[in-house]
Design an enzyme around this catalytic site. Structure first.
Site: not given
Ligand SMILES: [Zn+2]
Length: 401
Positions: A243, A290
């Protein structure tokens, strides 16, 4: 070029002798070549650092016999902070080279160096250091992750150093970077963010939306303003809700957006990677690591910019608060997991690990796939998808055994 030469001639790494008999260049024979839409049993030739031919079947001349190993395009990592103890936010060229060499050994032949939220002075120093390494060809650009990100979704970024988007500060960093600042992660809900997104893209800087608490509509506004990348989709964003679809749905459904995914088995469940790949379709998923300084090293205490990080069981978390603080992933592991745990085919996984991120960076004409005319940036993998050799611009960074 000094840094690149150092980069490619690390002690203990041999250059392959050039073939004798008047033949220039290298032939890689008896390979399984991972192309965009097939895995071809064949060969390729390399001259002057570029791929000149990709053939089927037996090679027309003697070459390096790869014994049926896979040959893939070198990986392209558009978001990582360091490795092997080296950290890009430290603004130290030696550390940066250490990290870049480490990731090269894991098949990453093109990479962008990511910074984290820091003071204006520290960011400027890191950008200046990394810009020189970009000049030398070590990095394909610099990524500013922050400081214009949400305090509610700042993950491992120092909340005390977050700031509202500031075009003047960004302009100064872009100037210091001399064209090498290539990506900015920004939260589109912050005051002035949409203007700064427009300013960044106008300067040739890719606007990545992330570390954001924005709702669906505001994220769409960020895309309309020029956002074309989702910084590590799912992480540091409100979760999908039926939602309240939030930024994840807005980013996945828009064809202009490429979504970064960290496939280390910690950040995102394989089922969500499948979901993202199915929703975005082929060509809009970019695997990233990362990775931070601890990648390639053991558990222990590290830094990510100004923040203290504890690595335990290979998982990096802030010492205070325990937020996940980057990864210890390498692209070869991300690639292998994408085939084994997520279930993508080798060409699909190679696209996510090389061609799609190359396209994001605007360098897909030179790198990201195996084709005549492209740079000879290659990774040789064993049957069980482990790195056996790495070539960058036609030179062996990790020679085949
Ligand atoms: Zn990062």
């Amino acid at each position: 070029m000094a840094a690149l030469l150092t980069f490619l001639s690390e002690p203990g790494r041999k250059q392959l002798p050039s073939p004798s008999g008047g033949v220039t260049g290298t032939t890689l024979a008896n390979a399984r070549v991972v192309l965009a839409d097939e895995v071809r049993e064949g060969w390729l030739t390399i001259e002057d650092g570029r791929i000149t031919h990709v053939g089927r079947g037996a090679a027309p001349r003697d070459g390096v016999d790869l014994g049926g190993r896979y040959v893939l395009p070198g990986f392209v990592d558009i978001h990582h902070h360091g490795g092997a103890g080296g950290s890009y936010p430290a603004a130290d060229a030696e550390q940066a080279l250490t990290a870049a060499r480490f990731h090269l050994g894991h098949g990453t032949t093109t990479c962008v160096a990511s910074l984290v939220t820091a003071s204006p002075r520290e960011l400027s120093a890191a950008v200046a250091t990394l810009a020189e390494l970009c000049d030398d060809g070590v990095f394909a650009g610099i990524h500013l992750e922050g400081p214009y990100i949400s305090a509610a979704r700042c993950g491992a970024h120092d909340p005390a150093l977050l700031r509202d988007p500031d075009a003047a500060e960004l302009a100064a960093l872009i100037e210091t970077g001399r064209g090498h600042v290539r990506m900015l992660t920004i939260a589109p809900e912050l005051p002035g963010a949409l203007d700064v997104i427009r300013f960044a893209t106008g300067q040739g800087v890719i606007a990545a939306l992330g570390h954001s608490d924005a709702d669906y509509e505001r994220t769409r506004a960020g895309v309309e303003a020029g956002g074309t990348v989702a910084t590590h989709l799912f992480n540091a964003l409100p979760p999908l809700h039926h939602r309240s679809p939030g930024p994840i749905a807005a980013l996945l459904e828009d064809e202009r957006v490429t979504v970064e995914l960290i496939n280390d088995g910690v950040h995102v469940h394989p089922a969500m990677l499948r979901l993202a790949h199915a929703a975005a379709g082929p060509g809009r998923v970019a695997l990233i690591t990362d990775a931070m300084a601890a990648a390639g090293l053991g558990d222990g205490a590290y830094r990510l910019g100004p923040m203290h990080v504890e690595v335990s069981g290979g998982v990096a978390r802030l010492t205070e608060g325990g937020a996940i603080a980057g990864s210890t992933l390498t692209m070869d592991v991300a690639f292998r997991r994408t085939v084994r745990q997520v279930g993508l085919s080798l060409p699909e996984a190679a696209r996510a690990a090389a061609l799609t991120p190359a396209r994001v960076l605007g360098v897909a004409d030179r790198v990201g796939s195996i084709a005549a005319g492209k740079d000879a940036d290659l990774v040789v993998l064993s049957d069980d998808l482990r790195v056996e050799a790495v070539m960058r611009k036609g030179a062996w960074a990790v020679p085949p055994q």
